[in-house]
Design a protein around this motif. Sequence first.
Motif, PDB file in Angstrom:
ATOM      1  N   ASP A 158      -3.512   3.412  -7.220  1.00  0.00           N
ATOM      2  CA  ASP A 158      -4.586   2.859  -6.394  1.00  0.00           C
ATOM      3  C   ASP A 158      -4.560   1.332  -6.378  1.00  0.00           C
TER       4      ASP A 158
ATOM      5  N   ILE B 170      -2.829  -0.114  -3.394  1.00  0.00           N
ATOM      6  CA  ILE B 170      -3.631  -0.085  -2.173  1.00  0.00           C
ATOM      7  C   ILE B 170      -4.577  -1.282  -2.135  1.00  0.00           C
TER       8      ILE B 170
ATOM      9  N   ALA C 111       0.826  -1.210   0.000  1.00  0.00           N
ATOM     10  CA  ALA C 111       0.000   0.000   0.000  1.00  0.00           C
ATOM     11  C   ALA C 111       0.862   1.262   0.000  1.00  0.00           C
ATOM     12  N   SER C 112       2.040   1.186   0.614  1.00  0.00           N
ATOM     13  CA  SER C 112       2.907   2.367   0.711  1.00  0.00           C
ATOM     14  C   SER C 112       3.411   2.834  -0.647  1.00  0.00           C
TER      15      SER C 112
ATOM     16  N   SER D 123       1.833   3.378  -3.288  1.00  0.00           N
ATOM     17  CA  SER D 123       0.939   4.373  -3.889  1.00  0.00           C
ATOM     18  C   SER D 123       1.250   5.795  -3.423  1.00  0.00           C
ATOM     19  N   PHE D 124       1.990   5.923  -2.328  1.00  0.00           N
ATOM     20  CA  PHE D 124       2.306   7.256  -1.784  1.00  0.00           C
ATOM     21  C   PHE D 124       3.731   7.695  -2.107  1.00  0.00           C
TER      22      PHE D 124
ATOM     23  N   GLY E  41      -2.533  -4.423  -1.363  1.00  0.00           N
ATOM     24  CA  GLY E  41      -2.113  -4.388   0.041  1.00  0.00           C
ATOM     25  C   GLY E  41      -3.246  -4.728   0.990  1.00  0.00           C
ATOM     26  N   ALA E  42      -4.436  -4.220   0.692  1.00  0.00           N
ATOM     27  CA  ALA E  42      -5.608  -4.497   1.533  1.00  0.00           C
ATOM     28  C   ALA E  42      -5.970  -5.981   1.503  1.00  0.00           C
TER      29      ALA E  42
END
Length: 396
Positions: free
Chosen positions: A369, A372, A294-295, A297-298, A375-376
């Motif tokens: 996205d 994310i 997920a990280s 994406s940032f 990752g979820a």
Amino acid sequence: MEVKEQFDKRFKFIVANSSISRFGLSAFNIIIIWVVLFETKNAFLAGLGDGLLSLPLFFSFLIGALIDRTTKKRQIALLVSFLRAVFLVSILYGIMEHSIFLTLASIYASGFTLGLTSDVVNSIRASWTKEVLKESQYKSGSALSSVVTYVAEGAGYLLSGVILLLGFTLSFEIIIFVFLIAVIPLLFVKTSYVPEEIGALESLKNGLNFIKKQRAVSELMIIALILNVTFGMMGIIFISLVQLRFHLPSYFASIVFSIFIFGIIIGSSVAPRVKGSLGPISMASFFIIGLLLASVSFLNSIFLDFIPSLIIGLIIGLLNVLYNASMLRIVSNEYMARISGAFNTFSVAATFSSGMIGGAIIQLTSILDSFIVIGALVIASVAIWPFFKSLYNTSL
């Protein structure tokens, strides 16, 4: 002072064949995704090319049942290994004709053939490995095999970007040569195990009964399913990140995958020293992997993406060795090819859809996205571990 047991020479040849094949497969995988994306600009079509490599794995359990009952494993391995190299020549014809349709068709057909023949050889290697390793060598043997094959896979990912710079035609010619070289170690593997004389249907039935009785095997298959679906999406998404978001050359995609594989090598190397229960270690590992995915994406730099890629690879390498050693302990030699095939059929085969799903997620959301979402999914899978009591309390 503890003296390490020497591995059987046959095991070293098995690992050599596996590593050369893995180099060819990883390079081929990156090259076909890059070529299809270059020609079509469509992530879904690129994911389809990636997925067709795994489509034949739906038949792995049947193949494993046939392999378990044959005495001609080496002859079969030699034949299919040679044929997969020859079949790739069809891609060169499509490129020389300058036809996108023929190029795509030959890539998809070759991917399917490569997956099918690799499936056969994988089942044979699994059966050989169980025969030539001592029980005390299951963890160390799994670690050695993992390290060597992932070094080769990492080299395939790394060099694929360089190979692509030489042109599409020469790229596929190099891959053909690699698969021909992979045939050589098979010439030196001879085994003495004589399988029971039963029919193919009975072999399948016995394999299914074994899986039903051994709950830990079923649980391992479910975990493999989750991992393969999830990480099967990573290939198309990371390549799309490099090509379509950052607009970077192909070798940056190779670097990302090479760093991931380098992490796997490190994790595989330290795995034999890991102690504890499999459940808690796996739960913590899955949660960390989900956060790291997920990280991405940032992060606004491809260089920053190298960090989560490395750590995720390290954790995956560690888990691969622990799961493989657990399977070697649980499964007897007479069932090894069938159970290996079952893992492919019911779990690894899921990667057939994962490439297309990953491409579809990109089309429906965005490249960032999609990380994310993946990752979820990994974090959510942590919740199933307390229900896997046979595996959860397995001591390492």
